[in-house]
Design an enzyme around this catalytic site. Structure first.
Site, PDB file in Angstrom:
ATOM      1  N   ASP A  73      -1.111  -0.378  -4.819  1.00 12.15           N
ATOM      2  CA  ASP A  73      -2.449   0.107  -5.144  1.00 12.15           C
ATOM      3  C   ASP A  73      -2.433   1.546  -5.623  1.00 12.15           C
ATOM      4  OD1 ASP A  73      -1.592   0.944  -2.661  1.00 12.15           O
ATOM      5  OD2 ASP A  73      -3.512   0.635  -1.653  1.00 12.15           O
ATOM      6  N   HIS A  74      -1.420   2.301  -5.250  1.00 11.22           N
ATOM      7  CA  HIS A  74      -1.292   3.713  -5.637  1.00 11.22           C
ATOM      8  C   HIS A  74       0.043   4.222  -5.119  1.00 11.22           C
ATOM      9  CE1 HIS A  74      -2.041   4.835  -1.443  1.00 11.22           C
ATOM     10  NE2 HIS A  74      -3.088   4.010  -1.469  1.00 11.22           N
ATOM     11  N   ASP A 121       0.837  -1.194   0.000  1.00 15.00           N
ATOM     12  CA  ASP A 121       0.000   0.000   0.000  1.00 15.00           C
ATOM     13  C   ASP A 121       0.881   1.257   0.000  1.00 15.00           C
ATOM     14  OD1 ASP A 121      -2.048   1.868   0.412  1.00 15.00           O
ATOM     15  OD2 ASP A 121      -3.093   0.591   1.851  1.00 15.00           O
ATOM     16  N   HIS A 139      -3.095  11.007  -0.808  1.00 10.90           N
ATOM     17  CA  HIS A 139      -3.016  10.647  -2.216  1.00 10.90           C
ATOM     18  C   HIS A 139      -4.436  10.688  -2.769  1.00 10.90           C
ATOM     19  CE1 HIS A 139      -4.520   6.784  -0.741  1.00 10.90           C
ATOM     20  NE2 HIS A 139      -3.602   6.883   0.195  1.00 10.90           N
ATOM     21  N   ASP A 155      -8.729  -4.429   5.907  1.00 11.48           N
ATOM     22  CA  ASP A 155      -9.788  -5.310   5.405  1.00 11.48           C
ATOM     23  C   ASP A 155     -10.016  -5.114   3.917  1.00 11.48           C
ATOM     24  OD1 ASP A 155     -11.142  -2.835   5.493  1.00 11.48           O
ATOM     25  OD2 ASP A 155     -12.540  -3.450   7.056  1.00 11.48           O
ATOM     26  N   ARG A 156      -9.950  -3.875   3.437  1.00 12.83           N
ATOM     27  CA  ARG A 156     -10.239  -3.627   2.025  1.00 12.83           C
ATOM     28  C   ARG A 156      -9.202  -4.266   1.099  1.00 12.83           C
ATOM     29  NH1 ARG A 156      -9.654   1.335   4.599  1.00 12.83           N
ATOM     30  NH2 ARG A 156      -7.890   2.688   4.064  1.00 12.83           N
ATOM     31  N   ASN A 201     -12.623   4.791  -1.975  1.00 17.25           N
ATOM     32  CA  ASN A 201     -12.687   4.063  -0.704  1.00 17.25           C
ATOM     33  C   ASN A 201     -14.120   4.031  -0.177  1.00 17.25           C
ATOM     34  OD1 ASN A 201      -9.967   3.537  -0.738  1.00 17.25           O
ATOM     35  ND2 ASN A 201      -9.434   5.024   0.835  1.00 17.25           N
ATOM     36  N   THR A 235      -6.827   3.333  -2.044  1.00 19.36           N
ATOM     37  CA  THR A 235      -6.576   1.911  -1.835  1.00 19.36           C
ATOM     38  C   THR A 235      -7.638   1.038  -2.492  1.00 19.36           C
ATOM     39  OG1 THR A 235      -5.347   2.241   0.205  1.00 19.36           O
ATOM     40  CG2 THR A 235      -6.401   0.104  -0.088  1.00 19.36           C
TER      41      THR A 235
END
Length: 545
Positions: free
Chosen positions: A332-333, A38, A476, A161-162, A99, A78
């Site tokens: 993810d970014h 992440d 971000h 969790d995501r 998100n 994310t």
């Protein structure tokens, strides 16, 4: 002379064998290991690449390295980023636009929807929610493998969790994530596997008695000459006993997450059955540290060394498992540094803007232009990009949208404002992601029934946060390349080192992995395409292989 030639051949044989094995097609993987770090931007990866000495050095010197891949979309958070990696679909097609978003049609009083929750479950106090993959509208690689062969197993372990939900998909066999105090699963009932119990015991001990933190000499140059954020957790300070926020903003979270993932893989004997298995790992500490102190902080320097070590331990244990596997690592970014530090280094474009203040001011502008009573709300937002028109407003929606768009464009921090109609009509981009317009990037994040009526895109280095907060000084989520560019690495034992010039997107990862494991994909199943990993040729993308 014959003896000299024989000696020369024998001397060269190890090199010739290594070269031959390096170019040999690897055995079909029985285990796919997908690691998502992440907030590991391409800039961060390149900045520290020469300092890596363990796992990230192995991957970057012995694997196939795309040092500057793309999360092509504009909403670089994310959830959207994680959703692309193992589905091969842009948020425009998998539905994960941010998100969280506002759904005025939700069958509950709380209209905010989190990407990794069951939208039909009632929300408990303090945003309690039921963890679920229901909002993900595309199949992951694991979902597709299990549809072909139910014997395939999917395990997802993450520091959020995501990350676990969006990498694992709808059909995970084991789903574990850090909940703030322990690793738990969505149902969270019954006794956890022994690997989870061990990880939670280690976490409790680390939180109760944190290990001292120090800044190594190699990171001293990253120490701010004067404290920019006195309330932020610093690498030189040890978290107080019981400080769960300090624990998650430390490499210990990544260490436990990776350790739990490989422990579960060993306990479940992943990769040793007849079917292909998936092990998805989401490492979250880099993001927590980036938000808390910024990408240019000493904390981030320490974290890069820790991440390198954690990946090294994980790859060593994977090799000892003795099963053919492929490992993919990406992000993810990305993220920029905190505006204050950026400005101290000469980037005068870096600044902040408060979204609450913006929406309040625009609502006032709309009320004034329409001549309605004070207090009427016309727009709202749950993230920095999506502006929603209030469905209860009696004024004409096109009129309100026009006033709001003009007011937003009048702000010096705003680059562009796109309407729902403009994005619905926009064609799918056909150029490489590096050449996408800002509208193309917004298109890739837009899903009509979830996105806002207006999509706001701020100028480069504008942080949509009024002021730094403890644990959150940097953000971000922009459409700019410092948030979009990510490393994408593939590695397996015996991989031939390569740095292909091919441009790659996150949506290309899934079809590439699918080709490696021999999983055919239906036409139109992904937005991405298989990318060749061999130094020459088309492997693994040649369907006739």
């Amino acid at each position: 002379m014959k003896g000299v030639w024989k000696a020369a051949v024998l001397f060269a044989l190890p090199t010739l064998m290594a070269a031959s094995s390096a170019w040999a097609q690897p055995p079909r993987p029985r285990l796919v290991v997908a690691i998502v770090v992440d907030q590991l931007s391409a800039d961060l990866f390149e900045q520290y690449r020469d300092s890596f000495s363990a796992g990230l050095k192995r991957l970057s010197s012995q694997g196939v390295v795309f040092a500057s891949g793309y999360q092509a979309h504009a909403a670089t958070e994310t959830c959207p980023g994680a959703s692309t990696i193992l589905t091969g679909m842009h948020p425009a097609h998998n539905g994960i636009i941010a998100n969280s978003w506002i759904d005025d049609h939700a069958r509950r009083a709380d209209k905010m929807v989190y990407c990794a929750e069951d939208p039909d479950a009632p929300v408990a106090g303090d945003r309690g929610y039921r963890v679920s993959a229901r909002n993900l509208l595309a199949k992951t690689l694991g979902d597709r493998l299990k549809a072909v062969d139910p014997a395939s197993r999917v395990v997802a372990v993450a520091g959020k969790d995501r990350l676990a939900v969006l990498l694992g998909g709808q059909a995970t066999d084991q789903l574990w994530f850090w909940s703030g105090t322990r690793f738990r699963t969505a149902a969270d009932d019954g006794d956890p596997p022994s690997a989870v119990a061990r990880a939670n015991a280690r976490a409790r001990a680390a939180i109760a008695a944190p290990a001292p933190r120090t800044i190594p000499d190699s990171c001293r140059d990253h120490v701010d000459p004067q404290p920019l954020f006195p309330d932020a957790a610093m690498a030189s300070s040890t978290p107080r006993p019981g400080d769960v926020r300090g624990f998650r903003a430390s490499g210990m979270l990544d260490e436990l997450t990776a350790g739990l993932a490989i422990d579960l893989a060993q306990e479940m004997k992943l990769g040793r059955g007849a079917a292909t298995d998936i092990l998805a790992i989401g490492l979250a500490a880099t993001d927590y540290i980036g938000h808390a102190t910024g990408a240019g902080s000493a904390d981030m320097c320490v974290q890069m060394a820790t991440l390198d070590r954690v990946i090294g331990e994980l790859t060593d244990r994977l090799e000892r498992m003795g099963t053919p596997f492929v490992l993919m690592l990406t992000a993810d970014h990305g993220a920029p540094d905190a505006p204050e530090r950026s400005r101290s280094h000469g980037n005068m474009a870096a600044r902040r803007i408060g979204m609450q203040r913006v929406t309040r001011a625009i609502n006032e502008t709309i009320r004034a232009k329409l001549g309605v009573e004070a207090g009427a709300r016309f727009i709202s937002t749950d993230n920095a990009s999506d502006i929603y028109l209030d469905p209860s407003a009696t004024a004409s929606r096109p009129v309100v949208a026009k006033i709001a768009k003009d007011a937003l464009l009048a702000l010096p921090e705003v680059e562009a404002v796109l309407t729902r109609d403009e994005l619905v009509r926009a064609p799918k981009p056909t150029l490489p992601a590096s050449q996408w317009s800002i509208a193309d990037r917004a298109w890739a994040s837009f899903y009509p029934t979830r996105s806002g009526d207006l999509v706001v895109l701020f100028k480069p280095y504008v942080t949509p946060m009024e002021s730094p907060l403890p644990g959150s000084v940097a953000m971000h989520g922009s459409p700019w390349d410092y948030d979009r560019r990510i490393p994408i690495l593939f590695w397996w034992p015996g991989a031939a080192p390569a740095n292909p010039a091919t441009e790659i997107q996150a949506v290309d990862i899934m079809p590439t992995l699918a080709a490696m494991v021999g999983l055919p994909l239906p036409a139109g199943a992904t937005d991405g395409t298989c990318v060749a990993l061999a130094q020459s040729g088309t492997w693994p993308c040649d369907p006739a292989r």
